[in-house]
Design a protein around this motif. Structure first.
Motif: not given
Length: 297
Positions: A57, A59, A122, A125, A128
């Motif tokens: 990910s 984030s 974050l 999510e 994004r």
């Protein structure tokens, strides 16, 4: 009098002496802060590389990098404080921070609220980086999610800074959450039009358009008897980006207009029918006895 002057002189000498003794400690603390700056930058770069290799990910990669950077600075500042004040122990510093956390929390509650909301954004999510979202009256592309704010760039090229707490507690419309997005385009035909023919032409035109997805399939619905037209809605799916949606919609409108012109199908203007009455013969505002007199005369 001499005794007072002597006491003041001794106090000044002791202060100067203690200050001179503390200069090496202060210099050492400054050196630690300088080294902390380079160490924090280095740790940030290392964390960024590790995050890209280990964490999928984007984030969470940003969260991991920023957390490592902040922890490096916090550690360096604590070490510098202990070095500048040798009598101060690290345990005392931590205890003092714990006792003052309530007061700090009240003083900086908005900052902490945005900080925690940024971490939750974050981690969870809901959207994004590079997603196109609508938050309240603002719409644009997510540029970054920082500790305090979420930055979006509008389609007009303006940057909007939204507090993380406002984003976290508001309804957010994520326009690029999926790989496709539907557009509903209204079109009207006059009452003399053969509706099956119009529907067939619309479907054929949509299927031939570049950028329109075949799955889900396009649809044409008859939705309303309008004042001057029978209204239809063309529903088709494209890539979710706003650029693709607007570009393909312009092409679809031009293609439909061209196809209707070739088939002699009119897209009517609004029409009003006006009736002209003889005002003397038809007067609804006169009393009944006067109406009879007016009709005979």
């Amino acid at each position: 009098m001499n005794q007072i002057l002597e006491t003041v002189t001794n106090s000044i000498n002791d202060l100067i002496s203690s200050s001179i003794k503390g200069i090496p400690a202060v210099i050492f603390a400054i050196i630690i802060l300088v080294l902390t700056r380079f160490a924090a930058d280095f740790i940030e770069q290392v964390a960024d590389r590790i995050g890209k290799q280990v964490i999928k990910s984007h984030s969470l990669q940003v969260l991991f990098t920023k957390t490592s950077y902040i922890l490096a600075w916090v550690t360096g500042c604590l070490l510098a404080g202990v070095a500048a004040f040798p009598g101060l122990r690290l345990g005392d510093v931590i205890a003092t921070l714990g006792l003052s956390s309530v007061a700090i929390g009240f003083a900086f509650q908005d900052i902490f609220k945005n900080f925690l909301a940024g971490i939750l954004l974050l981690v969870q999510e809901p959207f994004r980086i590079n997603d196109q979202i609508i938050v309240g009256e603002y719409e644009g592309t997510v540029e970054s999610i920082n500790i305090r704010t979420t930055q979006i760039i509008t389609y007009q090229g303006e940057r909007i800074l939204l507090p993380n707490s406002a984003v976290f507690t508001s309804a957010v419309q994520v326009r690029t959450a999926f790989n496709y997005r539907r557009t509903d385009l209204g079109v009207g035909v006059d009452y003399n039009t053969c509706l099956p023919q119009a529907k067939t032409i619309l479907l054929k035109t949509i299927y031939e358009m570049n950028g329109v997805l075949e799955n889900p399939e396009p649809e044409v619905d008859l939705v309303n008897f309008g004042d001057s037209s029978i209204d239809l809605v063309v529903r088709y799916w494209t890539a979710p980006s706003q650029t693709d949606v607007r570009r393909i919609q312009s092409q679809v409108i031009m293609a439909i207009k061209q196809a209707f012109d070739q088939a002699n199908i009119n897209i009517p203007y609004p029409i009003r029918t006006v009736y002209n009455y003889n005002q003397q013969e038809f007067n609804d505002y006169l009393p009944s006895d006067q109406k009879e007199y007016a009709n005979h005369s």
